[in-house]
Design an enzyme around this catalytic site. Structure first.
Site, PDB file in Angstrom:
ATOM      1  N   ASN A   1       5.143  26.617 -10.562  1.00  0.00           N
ATOM      2  CA  ASN A   1       5.197  27.999 -11.047  1.00  0.00           C
ATOM      3  C   ASN A   1       6.575  28.425 -11.553  1.00  0.00           C
ATOM      4  OD1 ASN A   1       6.553  28.131  -8.620  1.00  0.00           O
ATOM      5  ND2 ASN A   1       5.832  30.178  -8.140  1.00  0.00           N
TER       6      ASN A   1
ATOM      7  N   LYS B   1      -0.517  26.653 -14.361  1.00  0.00           N
ATOM      8  CA  LYS B   1       0.326  25.960 -13.380  1.00  0.00           C
ATOM      9  C   LYS B   1       0.116  24.444 -13.383  1.00  0.00           C
ATOM     10  CE  LYS B   1       0.794  29.830 -10.198  1.00  0.00           C
ATOM     11  NZ  LYS B   1       0.687  30.295  -8.820  1.00  0.00           N
TER      12      LYS B   1
ATOM     13  N   THR C   1       2.124  31.295 -14.588  1.00  0.00           N
ATOM     14  CA  THR C   1       1.042  31.782 -13.747  1.00  0.00           C
ATOM     15  C   THR C   1      -0.300  31.325 -14.308  1.00  0.00           C
ATOM     16  OG1 THR C   1       0.178  33.731 -12.605  1.00  0.00           O
ATOM     17  CG2 THR C   1       1.021  34.107 -14.827  1.00  0.00           C
TER      18      THR C   1
ATOM     19  N   GLY D   1      -0.423  39.766   1.754  1.00  0.00           N
ATOM     20  CA  GLY D   1      -0.022  38.782   0.739  1.00  0.00           C
ATOM     21  C   GLY D   1       1.131  39.191  -0.152  1.00  0.00           C
TER      22      GLY D   1
ATOM     23  N   ASP E   1       5.822  28.847  -4.779  1.00  0.00           N
ATOM     24  CA  ASP E   1       4.734  29.493  -4.032  1.00  0.00           C
ATOM     25  C   ASP E   1       4.781  29.052  -2.574  1.00  0.00           C
ATOM     26  OD1 ASP E   1       3.672  30.860  -6.166  1.00  0.00           O
ATOM     27  OD2 ASP E   1       2.272  29.264  -6.710  1.00  0.00           O
TER      28      ASP E   1
ATOM     29  N   SER F   1       1.500  41.535 -14.857  1.00  0.00           N
ATOM     30  CA  SER F   1       2.314  40.817 -13.867  1.00  0.00           C
ATOM     31  C   SER F   1       3.362  41.742 -13.240  1.00  0.00           C
ATOM     32  CB  SER F   1       3.023  39.646 -14.555  1.00  0.00           C
ATOM     33  OG  SER F   1       4.022  39.154 -13.699  1.00  0.00           O
TER      34      SER F   1
ATOM     35  N   SER G   1       5.992  40.419 -11.716  1.00  0.00           N
ATOM     36  CA  SER G   1       7.255  39.678 -11.691  1.00  0.00           C
ATOM     37  C   SER G   1       8.391  40.397 -12.421  1.00  0.00           C
ATOM     38  CB  SER G   1       7.057  38.262 -12.251  1.00  0.00           C
ATOM     39  OG  SER G   1       6.248  37.530 -11.361  1.00  0.00           O
TER      40      SER G   1
ATOM     41  N   GLY H   1      -8.429  26.152  -4.523  1.00  0.00           N
ATOM     42  CA  GLY H   1      -7.784  26.272  -5.838  1.00  0.00           C
ATOM     43  C   GLY H   1      -6.310  25.915  -5.750  1.00  0.00           C
ATOM     44  N   GLY H   2      -5.559  26.388  -6.741  1.00  0.00           N
ATOM     45  CA  GLY H   2      -4.142  26.066  -6.827  1.00  0.00           C
ATOM     46  C   GLY H   2      -3.345  26.501  -5.607  1.00  0.00           C
TER      47      GLY H   2
HETATM   48  P1  ATR Z   1      -5.664  30.035  -7.305  1.00  0.00           P
HETATM   49  O1  ATR Z   1      -4.836  29.174  -8.213  1.00  0.00           O
HETATM   50  O2  ATR Z   1      -5.093  31.413  -7.117  1.00  0.00           O
HETATM   51  O3  ATR Z   1      -5.986  29.384  -6.002  1.00  0.00           O
HETATM   52  P2  ATR Z   1      -8.210  29.332  -8.455  1.00  0.00           P
HETATM   53  O4  ATR Z   1      -7.714  27.974  -8.688  1.00  0.00           O
HETATM   54  O5  ATR Z   1      -9.003  29.990  -9.519  1.00  0.00           O
HETATM   55  O6  ATR Z   1      -7.013  30.317  -8.113  1.00  0.00           O
HETATM   56  O7  ATR Z   1      -9.039  29.338  -7.092  1.00  0.00           O
HETATM   57  C1  ATR Z   1      -9.827  30.399  -6.712  1.00  0.00           C
HETATM   58  C2  ATR Z   1     -10.477  30.076  -5.370  1.00  0.00           C
HETATM   59  O8  ATR Z   1     -11.375  31.156  -5.056  1.00  0.00           O
HETATM   60  C3  ATR Z   1     -11.324  28.810  -5.377  1.00  0.00           C
HETATM   61  O9  ATR Z   1     -11.262  28.237  -4.093  1.00  0.00           O
HETATM   62  C4  ATR Z   1     -12.704  29.355  -5.674  1.00  0.00           C
HETATM   63  O10 ATR Z   1     -13.765  28.537  -5.234  1.00  0.00           O
HETATM   64  P3  ATR Z   1     -14.372  27.380  -6.196  1.00  0.00           P
HETATM   65  O11 ATR Z   1     -13.454  26.200  -6.053  1.00  0.00           O
HETATM   66  O12 ATR Z   1     -15.715  27.139  -5.660  1.00  0.00           O
HETATM   67  O13 ATR Z   1     -14.373  27.944  -7.583  1.00  0.00           O
HETATM   68  C5  ATR Z   1     -12.684  30.624  -4.862  1.00  0.00           C
HETATM   69  N1  ATR Z   1     -13.695  31.586  -5.324  1.00  0.00           N
HETATM   70  C6  ATR Z   1     -13.674  32.340  -6.437  1.00  0.00           C
HETATM   71  N2  ATR Z   1     -14.784  33.116  -6.509  1.00  0.00           N
HETATM   72  C7  ATR Z   1     -15.535  32.830  -5.419  1.00  0.00           C
HETATM   73  C8  ATR Z   1     -16.800  33.283  -4.898  1.00  0.00           C
HETATM   74  N3  ATR Z   1     -17.525  34.219  -5.551  1.00  0.00           N
HETATM   75  N4  ATR Z   1     -17.245  32.759  -3.734  1.00  0.00           N
HETATM   76  C9  ATR Z   1     -16.524  31.832  -3.060  1.00  0.00           C
HETATM   77  N5  ATR Z   1     -15.323  31.358  -3.491  1.00  0.00           N
HETATM   78  C10 ATR Z   1     -14.835  31.843  -4.643  1.00  0.00           C
END
Ligand code: ATR
Length: 288
Positions: free
Chosen positions: A89, A65, A61, A246, A104, A14, A16, A132-133
């Site tokens: 977070n 979360k 993290t 980012g 975030d 991390s 942070s 995702g999150g």
């Molecule tokens: P975060 O909290 O950072 O958003 P996460 O909840 O693990 O992390 O979300 C990761 C994102 O990347 C999700 O939208 C995931 O898609 P899925 O909901 O289908 O899992 C996307 N992601 C990860 N690997 C991927 C891949 N190989 N192709 C397309 N999307 C992917």
């Protein structure tokens, strides 16, 4: 001496501690920011014992979360509006009471505000890749800031359908879902494209997307900051689109936490708020 930590799994790498350590030193505050990598089965106990362990707060993290949100909902208090859609977070502990917030969202918007001040959310069309999150945390505020339409597209469609379902009607009406296979088509007329997936990150597959339909003045941003210029940002830059990387989101999300935990110390020194300086950015960049 006040103690704060980051809890995650993994959390060893991390950045942070670098950010908060920089501010502790810059403002001459005695404090400690520790990494507490915690196995998922031990999270619940560890979280509940933070106060006994002497922490005044923590960052949460991946992958905790959502769990932290639940625990705060049941046993603590959420600060601000409850727009986090189930993930937080940052925790502050005061007299044994836990307060939880997602910074975030602040990090995401501040990054755009500072690095692309001309961008207006009002009446904008936004495309968010991922469900995702990170996508969850920003969607309702994008609508709240006046976006006309938000297109969500994610490999697993049901994840974004769930997000849409969880939104209240006024938000949900503005959200459209596209199949992941149609992500390139979804870009027509967009003013902002946000990648919230992990694609493009070091060690992950690249994000494959055709930007032909994306208007040339659309802003493109990625929450991935390793590499700093992701293949998506490079592709956008090469065709003349403005981009925001980012790293700023990571830096700005740290601001509210530090200001909460060390409020008394900052006040005593007459410091109104902590700054994301070019020096801090350079320092963190050097650790990527
Ligand atoms: P975060 O909290 O950072 O958003 P996460 O909840 O693990 O992390 O979300 C990761 C994102 O990347 C999700 O939208 C995931 O898609 P899925 O909901 O289908 O899992 C996307 N992601 C990860 N690997 C991927 C891949 N190989 N192709 C397309 N999307 C992917």
């Amino acid at each position: 001496m006040k103690k704060v930590c980051i809890i995650g799994y993994p959390a060893k790498h991390s950045l942070s501690p670098v950010i908060h350590g920089y501010w502790l030193e810059k403002y001459g505050i005695e404090g400690k920011y520790e990494i507490r990598e915690t196995e998922p089965e031990k999270f619940d106990d560890f979280f509940r014992n933070l106060h006994e362990e002497g922490y005044v707060g923590c960052n949460i993290t991946v992958p905790f979360k959502e769990m932290a949100y639940q625990l705060i909902k049941e046993n603590g208090r959420l600060i601000g509006n409850d727009n986090y859609l189930g993930a937080i977070n940052t925790i502050q502990i005061k007299d044994g009471q836990y307060f939880g917030v997602s910074t975030d969202i602040f990090g995401f918007f501040e990054n755009i505000k500072i690095n692309s001040p001309e961008f207006e959310f009002k009446n904008s069309n936004v495309v968010i890749l991922g469900g995702g999150g990170a996508a969850r945390s920003i969607i309702s505020d994008i609508v709240l800031k006046g976006a006309k339409q938000v297109i969500l597209t994610n490999r697993t469609k049901k994840n974004v359908e769930k997000i849409k379902d969880e939104l209240t009607d006024i938000y949900s009406r503005k959200v459209k879902i596209f199949d992941w296979e149609q992500r390139s088509e979804a870009l027509s007329g967009a003013n902002l494209l946000v990648n919230t997936t992990s694609l493009g990150m070091v060690g992950q597959p690249p994000l494959e997307i055709d930007l032909t339909n994306l208007p040339k003045d659309a802003l493109v941003t990625d929450i991935v900051y390793k590499p700093l210029i992701t293949p998506l940002l490079q592709q956008a830059k090469d065709r003349g689109n403005p981009i925001v990387d980012g790293l700023g989101m990571l830096l700005y999300q740290a601001v509210p936490g530090f200001e909460m935990w060390f409020a008394e110390e900052l006040k005593a020194k007459g410091i109104k708020g902590v700054e994301v300086t070019p020096e801090l950015r350079k320092l963190v960049e050097s650790k990527l």
